[in-house]
Motif scaffolding. Structure first.
Motif, PDB file in Angstrom:
ATOM      1  N   UNK A 165      -9.607 -13.949 -51.174  1.00  0.00           N
ATOM      2  CA  UNK A 165     -10.840 -14.683 -50.893  1.00  0.00           C
ATOM      3  C   UNK A 165     -11.200 -14.485 -49.436  1.00  0.00           C
ATOM      4  N   UNK A 166     -12.440 -14.107 -49.173  1.00  0.00           N
ATOM      5  CA  UNK A 166     -12.869 -13.899 -47.798  1.00  0.00           C
ATOM      6  C   UNK A 166     -12.654 -15.157 -46.967  1.00  0.00           C
ATOM      7  N   UNK A 167     -12.039 -14.985 -45.819  1.00  0.00           N
ATOM      8  CA  UNK A 167     -11.807 -16.107 -44.925  1.00  0.00           C
ATOM      9  C   UNK A 167     -10.480 -16.796 -45.118  1.00  0.00           C
ATOM     10  N   UNK A 168      -9.734 -16.420 -46.171  1.00  0.00           N
ATOM     11  CA  UNK A 168      -8.440 -17.041 -46.430  1.00  0.00           C
ATOM     12  C   UNK A 168      -7.365 -15.970 -46.592  1.00  0.00           C
ATOM     13  N   UNK A 169      -6.143 -16.344 -46.306  1.00  0.00           N
ATOM     14  CA  UNK A 169      -5.058 -15.395 -46.458  1.00  0.00           C
ATOM     15  C   UNK A 169      -4.672 -15.132 -47.899  1.00  0.00           C
ATOM     16  N   UNK A 170      -4.956 -16.072 -48.773  1.00  0.00           N
ATOM     17  CA  UNK A 170      -4.604 -15.923 -50.182  1.00  0.00           C
ATOM     18  C   UNK A 170      -5.674 -16.483 -51.076  1.00  0.00           C
ATOM     19  N   UNK A 171      -5.310 -16.752 -52.317  1.00  0.00           N
ATOM     20  CA  UNK A 171      -6.253 -17.314 -53.290  1.00  0.00           C
ATOM     21  C   UNK A 171      -5.891 -18.771 -53.515  1.00  0.00           C
ATOM     22  N   UNK A 172      -6.758 -19.704 -53.163  1.00  0.00           N
ATOM     23  CA  UNK A 172      -6.433 -21.132 -53.296  1.00  0.00           C
ATOM     24  C   UNK A 172      -6.503 -21.598 -54.750  1.00  0.00           C
ATOM     25  N   UNK A 173      -5.929 -22.745 -54.984  1.00  0.00           N
ATOM     26  CA  UNK A 173      -6.024 -23.364 -56.306  1.00  0.00           C
ATOM     27  C   UNK A 173      -7.331 -24.138 -56.394  1.00  0.00           C
ATOM     28  N   UNK A 174      -7.715 -24.459 -57.613  1.00  0.00           N
ATOM     29  CA  UNK A 174      -8.949 -25.198 -57.793  1.00  0.00           C
ATOM     30  C   UNK A 174      -9.070 -25.721 -59.213  1.00  0.00           C
ATOM     31  N   UNK A 175     -10.112 -26.470 -59.455  1.00  0.00           N
ATOM     32  CA  UNK A 175     -10.354 -27.065 -60.770  1.00  0.00           C
ATOM     33  C   UNK A 175     -11.507 -26.333 -61.458  1.00  0.00           C
ATOM     34  N   UNK A 176     -11.282 -25.759 -62.630  1.00  0.00           N
ATOM     35  CA  UNK A 176     -12.355 -25.049 -63.339  1.00  0.00           C
ATOM     36  C   UNK A 176     -13.542 -25.970 -63.629  1.00  0.00           C
TER      37      UNK A 176
END
Length: 327
Positions: free
Chosen positions: A130-141
């Motif tokens: 993800x642009x701006x982050x080192x990894x892929x964050x978690x989230x709620x669909x």
């Protein structure tokens, strides 16, 4: 200044159109919808790599860095064709990530970005970065209007971190313009679908395109699409003008949404069915209208730029030269 595409630019557009027509036609589009319904995944990784091999994501990357070395006008033409074909996935974010995220330029990585209001991120579940982050964050669909644009809501902390580390103003503005180009492609495609159906469908012994009401709908669609095309192309060559950019996004969003609605009307009852492709263009246009700048934000930018320019031209004390700010 010559605003007409060069022969090389026309060849580039034709090449991308041929590639997508052969690789992502109607059958592949409908297969993507079925696959997304069953698995929640909409990105075709093989197609993504083919786009990378064709230089889609590395189009504006300098040749010294392994890119194609072209500019924003060429990227607009290429993204217009992707919008026409309704290619799913975070095309804009991955394009902006070329040279920043490993594998993005080659299409080996799918990169998303925080480009929607309300803490929403598209295609997060199938992204590698993800642009701006080192990894892929978690989230709620979150349920999406578009079956090929899955949405996830991320935490406020993630939103702040992503926004703080997003690409610079020039790349954010490029993201807005490329999204407008996707909308333009969709508007042109729904115009084609409406005209074709109006020629084929018959009522009372003649094609429905012979009736004045249908003629008016198609004519209005043509005007919207061409006005949007002019605005998007102008913004691509006048990169320093935020007013042109904001106007391009506003007009392209309107053309994509309203042309899809009018196309649906031309199709009549058939247009309301799941089997018709019109609803896919309308739903994608709704989502894209919220990406990389909402209408409200573009209206604010446009109004601010026009007022600044008016004050500057009037020679008001302390007035700044226009187009000096960013989105």
């Amino acid at each position: 200044m010559d605003f007409q595409p060069t022969e090389d630019q026309k060849d580039l557009r034709a090449g991308v159109r041929d590639l997508l027509a052969g690789r992502y036609g109607r059958e592949e589009l409908r297969a993507s919808v079925d696959r997304a319904a069953a698995t929640g995944l909409s990105v075709d990784r093989e197609l993504w790599r083919e786009l990378g091999a064709a230089g889609f994501f590395a189009l504006r990357l300098p040749e010294s860095e392994g890119g194609v070395g072209l500019g924003l006008p060429e990227a607009v033409l290429v993204f217009e064709e992707a919008g026409r074909a309704l290619v799913p996935g975070p095309l804009v974010a991955t394009h902006l990530a070329a040279g920043v995220v490993a594998g993005a330029a080659e299409g080996e990585a799918v990169v998303t970005a925080f480009d929607l209001d309300g803490g929403l991120v598209s295609h997060l579940g199938e992204a590698d970065a993800m642009l701006g982050l080192g990894g892929v964050p978690a989230g709620e669909p979150v349920r999406s209007a578009d079956p090929l644009t899955p949405l996830v809501r991320v935490s406020m902390r993630t939103q702040i971190e992503a926004r703080y580390n997003m690409p610079g103003p020039e790349e954010r503005e490029a993201g807005t313009l490329l999204t407008a180009a996707l909308q333009l492609g969709s508007a042109l495609r729904t115009l084609e679908l409406a005209v074709r159906y109006a020629k084929e469908r018959e009522q009372f012994g003649q094609p429905i395109g012979a009736f004045q009401a249908v003629k008016h709908l198609c004519a209005q669609m043509l005007v919207r699409a061409e006005v949007a095309r002019t605005a998007v192309y102008a913004a691509a060559v006048m990169e320093e003008s935020l007013a042109e950019l904001a106007a391009a996004k506003l007009l392209a969003d309107e053309a994509a949404v309203r042309n899809a609605r009018d196309c649906l009307q031309v199709h009549g009852g058939m247009g309301f069915t799941w089997e018709a492709d019109v609803h896919l263009h309308l739903k994608r246009a709704w989502v894209r209208a919220k990406q990389w700048g909402t209408a409200a934000r573009m209206e604010e930018v446009l109004a601010e730029e026009l007022m600044t320019e008016a004050r500057y031209r009037a020679g008001e004390p302390g007035s700044a030269e226009p187009y000096a700010r960013s989105l």
